[in-house]
Structure formats: C-alpha cells, structure tokens
Scaffold this motif. Structure first.
Motif, PDB file in Angstrom:
ATOM      1  N   ASN A 160      -7.538  -3.724  41.321  1.00 15.14           N
ATOM      2  CA  ASN A 160      -6.444  -3.298  42.191  1.00 15.14           C
ATOM      3  C   ASN A 160      -5.100  -3.546  41.517  1.00 15.14           C
ATOM      4  OD1 ASN A 160      -4.278  -4.409  44.302  1.00 15.14           O
ATOM      5  ND2 ASN A 160      -5.356  -2.637  45.167  1.00 15.14           N
ATOM      6  N   PHE A 205      -4.669  -0.731  38.989  1.00 17.42           N
ATOM      7  CA  PHE A 205      -4.459   0.605  39.568  1.00 17.42           C
ATOM      8  C   PHE A 205      -3.234   0.659  40.482  1.00 17.42           C
ATOM      9  CE2 PHE A 205      -9.343   0.933  39.211  1.00 17.42           C
ATOM     10  CZ  PHE A 205      -9.268   1.467  37.934  1.00 17.42           C
ATOM     11  N   SER A 206      -2.857  -0.468  41.094  1.00 17.32           N
ATOM     12  CA  SER A 206      -1.718  -0.449  42.025  1.00 17.32           C
ATOM     13  C   SER A 206      -0.415  -0.863  41.338  1.00 17.32           C
ATOM     14  CB  SER A 206      -1.979  -1.359  43.232  1.00 17.32           C
ATOM     15  OG  SER A 206      -1.993  -2.727  42.876  1.00 17.32           O
ATOM     16  N   LYS A 211       2.403   1.731  41.838  1.00 14.88           N
ATOM     17  CA  LYS A 211       2.900   1.689  43.232  1.00 14.88           C
ATOM     18  C   LYS A 211       3.729   0.426  43.479  1.00 14.88           C
ATOM     19  CE  LYS A 211       0.181  -0.170  46.685  1.00 14.88           C
ATOM     20  NZ  LYS A 211       0.855  -1.140  47.548  1.00 14.88           N
ATOM     21  N   GLU A 212       3.243  -0.702  42.992  1.00 19.12           N
ATOM     22  CA  GLU A 212       3.899  -1.968  43.309  1.00 19.12           C
ATOM     23  C   GLU A 212       5.229  -2.113  42.571  1.00 19.12           C
ATOM     24  OE1 GLU A 212       0.583  -4.662  42.687  1.00 19.12           O
ATOM     25  OE2 GLU A 212      -0.266  -4.113  44.644  1.00 19.12           O
ATOM     26  N   GLY A 240      -9.638   3.439  44.197  1.00 19.97           N
ATOM     27  CA  GLY A 240      -8.406   3.023  43.512  1.00 19.97           C
ATOM     28  C   GLY A 240      -7.819   4.071  42.584  1.00 19.97           C
ATOM     29  N   ARG A 252      -2.581   6.464  47.989  1.00 21.51           N
ATOM     30  CA  ARG A 252      -1.929   5.143  48.039  1.00 21.51           C
ATOM     31  C   ARG A 252      -1.520   4.700  46.631  1.00 21.51           C
ATOM     32  NH1 ARG A 252      -1.427   0.771  51.486  1.00 21.51           N
ATOM     33  NH2 ARG A 252      -1.472  -1.245  50.472  1.00 21.51           N
ATOM     34  N   TYR A 253      -2.373   5.011  45.666  1.00 25.07           N
ATOM     35  CA  TYR A 253      -2.126   4.562  44.280  1.00 25.07           C
ATOM     36  C   TYR A 253      -1.699   5.683  43.340  1.00 25.07           C
ATOM     37  CZ  TYR A 253      -4.660   0.781  46.459  1.00 25.07           C
ATOM     38  OH  TYR A 253      -5.042  -0.186  47.347  1.00 25.07           O
ATOM     39  N   THR A 300       0.237   8.124  44.137  1.00 20.42           N
ATOM     40  CA  THR A 300       1.624   8.426  44.536  1.00 20.42           C
ATOM     41  C   THR A 300       2.110   9.770  43.962  1.00 20.42           C
ATOM     42  OG1 THR A 300       2.632   7.143  42.713  1.00 20.42           O
ATOM     43  CG2 THR A 300       2.177   5.960  44.749  1.00 20.42           C
TER      44      THR A 300
END
Ligand code: 3E9
Ligand code: MG
Ligand code: MG
Ligand code: MG
Ligand code: MG
Ligand code: MG
Length: 364
Positions: free
Chosen positions: A224, A227-228, A231-232, A304, A309-310, A312
C-alpha cells in the motif's frame, strides 16, 4: 515538484482470484455508504467509486457472500474513519480528542445498545456492522473483532501524535505502527466468518501463526505504501508511509522505493515458506486461514494497482499494469528491524542460496 516515480512490477507468487458476485457486492457497498451517510458528502462521493466491494471480493473469492459484503462495508467504514477523521479531518491533529472519539466508537461496537453517539453516522454504521458480525461470527470472533478495532485505533492515535508534531518515526517504530494502522488485523476475524469456522486459540495464538498474519500485514501495508505514495504525496499536508520513513534516513525517493520493494520481497519470501510449513503441520481450518491470508495479500495488490483511489486519473500515478514472478531480493535474512527480525528464526534457512521454491509466473 519531484519527478514522477515509476513503480516497477512487484513480486507476487499468489494467483489472482475474485468472488463471482463481485459486481453486485461493489454496488451494494456503495448503497450501504449512502444509507448510513458514511463520511462527508465529498468523501463519500470519492469512496463509492473506489471499488471497495471489488477489493473485498478479491480478499474472499470463495467466501460466503453475506460476509464478503460485510467486509466490504467494513472496509468502506474504515476509510470513513481513516480518511475522514485521521488523515483529512481535524482530529487527525488532536491525538487526545481522537482517542476519546475512538473509545466511544469501541463502546458502540462492544455494546451497540448503549445510547451513545446517536446522531453520528459512523456510529450508526458501526452498529449495523456489529449486528452482522454477531450473525456470522461466534461470540469469540465478535470479541476479537472489537479488540482488533482497539489495536487499530491505538495505532492511529500514535500516528496522529506524529502528524501534530510534523515528525516521522524511525523504521522500527514505523514498522510496529504499521502492523496495526493499516487496519489489516481487524479484517482477520472476518476471514474465518466467511468460511464458517473458528480457528482455535491454541492454533491461532501460536507465535508462528501470529507471525504469518503479521508478515501478511507487512506485505499488504508496504505494498500500500508503494502504490499509494503518489496519492499520499500529492495530498495537502502531512503524510506518512514507508518511503517517507526511508527518505528521512537520507535516501532519495528512488532509493527509498527500491529499498521498500526489497524489504517487502524478503518478507514475502519468508511468508511463503512459513505458510507452507504451517500448512503441513496444521488443521484444515489453519490451512483455510493461510489461504485467506494469501488471497488478502494478492487482493490488496490487484486492487492497489487498479482502484481510482490510487491511480488518481486526474493526475495519473505511474503504477505497474502487471506483477513480477521474481523477487528483487530473495535473501533469507532479517531486515534489521528489531520489532520483526525474530520472524526469520521461525523458518529454517533454505538449502539453496537463492532460496525459494517459487510457483510459476502469474500476472493479473
Ligand atoms: C490503510 O492505510 C488504512 C485502512 C484503514 C484502510 C482499510 C483497508 C483495510 C482494512 C484492508 C487493508 C488494506 C490496505 C492497507 C490497502 P493507508 O495508507 O491510510 O491507506 P490509503 O488507502 O490511504 O493509502
Ligand atoms: Mg465501482
Ligand atoms: Mg492511514
Ligand atoms: Mg490513507
Ligand atoms: Mg497508503
Ligand atoms: Mg482459495
């Protein structure tokens, strides 16, 4: 702005799988979020298109449909807490007040009849989840679900203290926090409920069985973090993931990414060997549980790299379309993280240096 990070195909020895009713489950979870008005209007509009029901259908490809739906609604609810209160909300910067709110929610999960938080949508959603946990689980599983919720909440309060101070924990503290704040352990009782069994305490609480679940949590949350990351990092304000922790040790973002991948590869190789060993010794229920942990790992990977969500789409992340059948680092060697280095004592060192008996290449 930093140059875009390209995430390479990540090693996975697990085969993809999905529950045949995934499309309906995904639609029902979006409807559940509307019924209970989970999150602000703005947050909910985002959550309902993130394929959270599909994610649950990947975690439990052969599970009882009602429990797949329960898990899907619960994961959406968790994002209502994690996004809504912790990462994007006011309380995410006020650990003391956050702890108070989370204690009240625990009481609602534990005693849904208690007349508390009666106007709170997350509390109403939690009452519904508890009712369904009772329906499909045993009293022991309900109790463990509440306890697991508490350990998740405890860890996000720690995270909130770092958010308020603007600090980044060291790798050992981060690893310990991340075993819980990825909300992986709260999912575990539902793996059992979905297949109608209860893992007996003498088996579930064996150090090696707990370690296998922790390794699965490590791989799921490191994946996560990889993969995130896009986004983060683009989100306003504070963020915390493994890459940021490694950057703080002096690595560039690219080095941090390569290091995080090597770490999760080593844990993945260890997990596979430990799970094989436990499956040989264990009960049919333990074998089922281990299979579910592996589906959880692979399901989080497939979700993921595909969920909006990821990915974007308005500012696309450079995520891999497939997975790799080879670890970048397959060494049977502890990571140098005191909280988890003991994992490597549970499995004998492999006889061949490169180590692994790997299954054939599989991609999404
Ligand atoms: C995950 O970490 C936070 C949890 C509350 C998400 C709910 C998901 C699960 C219970 C299943 C575990 C799955 C994972 C970790 C993908 P984080 O980094 O805040 O998640 P984010 O989606 O924002 O990257
Ligand atoms: Mg959808
Ligand atoms: Mg979080
Ligand atoms: Mg998050
Ligand atoms: Mg994340
Ligand atoms: Mg299976």
């Amino acid at each position: 702005v930093d140059p875009e990070l390209t995430v390479p195909p990540i090693y996975t020895p697990m085969a993809p799988a999905i529950h045949p009713r995934h499309a309906d489950i995904d639609v029902q979870t979006a409807a559940w979020a509307e019924t209970f008005r989970i999150g602000s209007e703005e947050l909910r509009a985002k959550l309902v298109v993130q394929d959270i029901g599909t994610f649950s259908a990947r975690i439990l490809p052969e599970g009882r449909e009602e429990v797949v739906s329960l898990l899907a609604d619960f994961v959406l609810w968790l994002f209502g807490v994690d996004d809504g209160h912790c990462e994007e909300g006011e309380l995410g910067h006020r650990p003391g007040d956050l702890a108070g709110l989370l204690h009240r929610l625990i009481r609602v999960a534990q005693n849904p009849e208690a007349p508390m938080m009666l106007d709170d949508p997350l509390a109403a959603g939690l009452r519904d989840l508890r009712l369904r946990v009772d329906r499909y689980g045993t009293p022991g599983q309900t109790a463990r679900w509440v306890d697991a919720l508490r350990e998740y909440f405890f860890s996000v309060v720690w995270e909130a203290a770092h958010r308020r101070a603007g600090t980044v924990p060291d790798l050992n503290d981060y690893t310990l926090m991340r075993l819980y704040d990825g909300a992986t352990s709260v999912v575990l009782p539902m793996l059992e409920m979905a297949h109608g069994y209860e893992l007996q305490p003498h088996e579930r609480d064996r150090t090696a069985v707990r370690a296998a679940a922790e390794m699965a949590s490590f791989v799921i949350t490191w994946d996560n973090d990889i993969f995130s990351h896009h986004k983060e990092r683009r989100s306003p304000g504070y963020y915390l993931n493994a890459l940021r922790v490694l950057e703080q040790q002096g690595m560039t973002t690219r080095q941090a990414l390569d290091t995080a991948i090597a770490q999760r590869d080593r844990v993945m190789c260890l997990y596979v060997r430990l799970a094989e060993q436990l499956a040989r010794e264990g009960s049919p229920q333990l074998r089922r549980y281990l299979a579910s942990l592996s589906h959880f790992i692979r399901g989080a990977q497939d979700w993921g790299i595909t969920s909006v969500r990821y990915t974007t789409p308005d500012d696309p992340a450079d995520l891999p379309p497939v997975f790799s059948d080879t670890p970048t680092d397959g060494r049977h060697e502890p990571l140098g993280i005191p909280a988890v280095d003991w994992w490597w004592t549970l499995v004998p060192a492999p006889s061949t240096p490169s180590g692994s008996r790997r299954t054939a290449a599989r991609t999404a």
